[in-house]
Motif scaffolding. Structure first.
Motif, mmCIF file in Angstrom:
data_model
loop_
_atom_site.group_PDB
_atom_site.id
_atom_site.type_symbol
_atom_site.label_atom_id
_atom_site.label_comp_id
_atom_site.label_asym_id
_atom_site.label_seq_id
_atom_site.Cartn_x
_atom_site.Cartn_y
_atom_site.Cartn_z
ATOM 1 N N THR A 1 1.046 -1.448 0.481
ATOM 2 C CA THR A 1 -0.082 0.068 0.014
ATOM 3 C C THR A 1 0.515 1.347 0.112
ATOM 4 N N ARG A 2 1.898 1.662 1.378
ATOM 5 C CA ARG A 2 2.720 2.431 0.796
ATOM 6 C C ARG A 2 3.970 2.273 -0.031
ATOM 7 N N ARG A 3 4.109 1.616 -0.987
ATOM 8 C CA ARG A 3 4.450 1.759 -2.215
ATOM 9 C C ARG A 3 3.733 1.741 -3.238
ATOM 10 N N GLY A 4 2.622 1.353 -2.978
ATOM 11 C CA GLY A 4 1.882 2.120 -4.544
ATOM 12 C C GLY A 4 1.667 3.289 -4.623
ATOM 13 N N ILE B 1 3.344 5.797 -3.084
ATOM 14 C CA ILE B 1 4.844 6.910 -3.412
ATOM 15 C C ILE B 1 4.237 5.980 -4.971
ATOM 16 N N GLY B 2 4.429 5.208 -5.553
ATOM 17 C CA GLY B 2 3.968 5.570 -7.365
ATOM 18 C C GLY B 2 2.798 6.108 -7.829
ATOM 19 N N LYS B 3 1.897 6.116 -6.782
ATOM 20 C CA LYS B 3 0.779 7.273 -7.710
ATOM 21 C C LYS B 3 0.972 8.795 -7.421
ATOM 22 N N LEU B 4 2.015 9.023 -6.202
ATOM 23 C CA LEU B 4 2.052 9.706 -5.561
ATOM 24 C C LEU B 4 2.890 10.657 -7.023
ATOM 25 N N GLN C 1 -1.882 9.988 2.720
ATOM 26 C CA GLN C 1 -2.496 8.199 3.376
ATOM 27 C C GLN C 1 -1.018 7.737 3.054
ATOM 28 N N VAL C 2 0.391 8.370 2.538
ATOM 29 C CA VAL C 2 1.130 7.593 2.736
ATOM 30 C C VAL C 2 2.121 7.778 3.570
#
Length: 488
Positions: free
Chosen positions: A41-44, A46-49, A95-96
């Motif tokens: 969730t965190r990495r996703g 970060i990628g979306k951000l 969220q991140v």
């Protein structure tokens, strides 16, 4: 602290480690699966951000180009898109940040991984004896316990300590007070002059970061003593003068409510204005912790640093008072000096490369044994099993000294290697020779040894039938030539 990258790549490694430490396999798997899911969730996020930020930057540039080309409708659409992104990005950042915080908290609650050679077991009954040094003394009389000896000498006073501080404290007087000082001085002299440790005189009050770094916080918060500061009348007055968020009547009631922790909690719950909460937060931000062991300040000497390989190993030692709340020990060792809220201890800490740490662990154990051998005390060395060793430890040796008055072995030193577990928590690294990227250090700690428990062992092993106590030969110079402690 564990590396989430390692957990992602080798989840079975952490699952097996937790099972060895006594966690149910299904529970361990669920815990690890939860960590990996949270990390995804965190990495996703970060990628979306990163995608949204890139799109915001690109769209901002396109606005100017659209306006220059006279494409007003397109420019307006792009401006609306950027406006929406300026709302979406902070929300996603929140969220991140929340996912990172939750991941950090979960990782901080997981114990270190036991080394492969650590014996498996549920509790102290699974510990393995690896050495027996010296022999038990045979007395021609019934051996007394240390507190009986000390009280009969008139130099160990628990009642006076209770009046001053409560249970689990002691007042030492006359020659026993000097004996305690002599023991600590003997230990620190031996470790600095013969074993190559650098003496350090550290603070005995440390902050949250230091306690977190060596893993006393957050898991063992209840075992610690906090040094808090009350809000003063002057601060309350200043707050009322400048805040404008609370009336004089409220301030008067607030001042009355500063009498107990329960009332403070009630105060916070009622939230008498944001300004008051800011004042309370300011007061709490200055809280410090009384050290449970000098391991905390000594190990944190390398926190947030990158050392060169040539500096290692570092070896520190300190003689300090230590403070432990002994939470959960009600009814255990209620008499005597075995389990005190305040005691003196000589601590040894080593900072090494990963390649040095195993040998350094054995060296540290030999240093702790050396001072006990010089005192002529009988003891045994135990390798602790997976279910009995500490939260931050990857492998621990305990030294247990024989107490003839109790007719039992009791711990007097614990020597542990923590591998890179603490170093990750405090971001302590070194740069290997010829390498660009730094690596995490290994940290080790050991009692060298507990002064109070050494006194207990001396009183019980060197007691005489007439109630006097013979001073061990190595301590005679520290006692001003005194060879026997007799009744006042």
């Amino acid at each position: 602290m564990h590396d989430i990258k390692w957990i992602r790549e080798e989840p079975e490694g952490l699952i097996n480690a937790l099972v060895r430490r006594g966690t149910d396999e299904a529970e361990a798997k669920a815990l690890v699966d939860g960590l990996i899911a949270l990390d995804e969730t965190r990495r996703g996020g970060i990628g979306k951000l990163e995608e949204l930020q890139a799109r915001r930057n690109a769209a901002s540039k396109e606005i100017g180009a659209a306006k220059k080309a006279g494409e007003n409708d397109r420019a307006e659409a792009l401006m609306a898109e950027v406006g929406a992104l300026k709302t979406d990005i902070p929300a996603l950042e929140g969220q991140v940040k929340a996912a990172e915080g939750e991941l950090h908290n979960r990782l901080a609650a997981i114990p270190n991984v036991p080394l492969p050679e650590v014996p498996e077991g549920a509790d102290e009954h699974g510990n393995v004896e690896i050495a027996l040094v010296g022999q038990k003394i045979g007395f021609p009389f019934v051996a007394k316990q240390h507190f009986e000896i000390g009280e009969d000498l008139g130099q160990m006073d628990f009642e006076a300590a209770a009046k001053l501080s409560g249970a689990r404290f002691v007042v030492l007087k006359n020659k026993l007070a000097r004996l305690e000082r002599a023991i600590g001085q003997f230990f620190i002299d031996t470790h600095t002059e013969e074993h190559g440790y650098m003496e350090v005189a550290p603070p005995v009050l440390v902050n949250d970061a230091a306690m977190f770094g060596t893993a006393q916080l957050p898991k063992f918060r209840d075992d610690q003593f906090a040094a808090t500061r009350e809000i003063t009348t002057a601060e309350l007055s200043e707050f009322g003068h400048t805040s404008g968020k609370a009336s004089g009547a409220k301030l008067a009631s607030i001042e009355m409510m500063m009498l107990s922790e329960a009332e403070k909690d009630e105060l916070r719950a009622k939230a008498f204005g944001e300004g008051l909460q800011e004042l309370l937060d300011y007061k709490n931000s200055g809280n410090l912790w009384l050290i449970p062991t000098a391991e905390v300040p000594l190990t944190n000497l390398v926190a947030q640093s990158i050392l060169s390989e040539e500096e290692l190993p570092l070896r520190f030692t300190a003689l300090t008072p230590c403070f432990r709340a002994e939470a959960g020990s009600a009814g255990r060792d209620t008499r005597g000096m075995i389990r005190q809220h305040q005691f003196n201890k000589v601590e040894m800490v080593s900072i090494t490369t990963p390649e040095q740490s195993a040998d350094e662990h054995e060296r540290m154990l030999s240093c702790a044994q050396a001072v006990l051998k010089k005192l002529g005390l009988h003891f045994r060395v135990m390798t602790l099993c997976t279910g009995d060793m500490g939260f931050a430890s990857a492998k621990t040796y305990d030294i247990e000294v024989w107490l003839p008055g109790q007719g039992a072995y009791r711990e007097i030193s614990s020597c542990s290697t923590c591998t890179d577990f603490q170093a990750r928590r405090m971001n302590a690294r070194y740069r290997p020779a010829g390498a660009k990227a730094p690596r995490y250090l290994h940290t080790l700690n050991g009692s060298g040894v507990a002064v109070g428990r050494a006194m207990v062992a001396i009183l019980e092993n060197y007691q005489n039938e007439d109630g006097s106590v013979t001073v061990p030969e190595v301590l005679v110079p520290y006692m001003g030539g005194l060879t026997r402690i007799e009744k006042n």
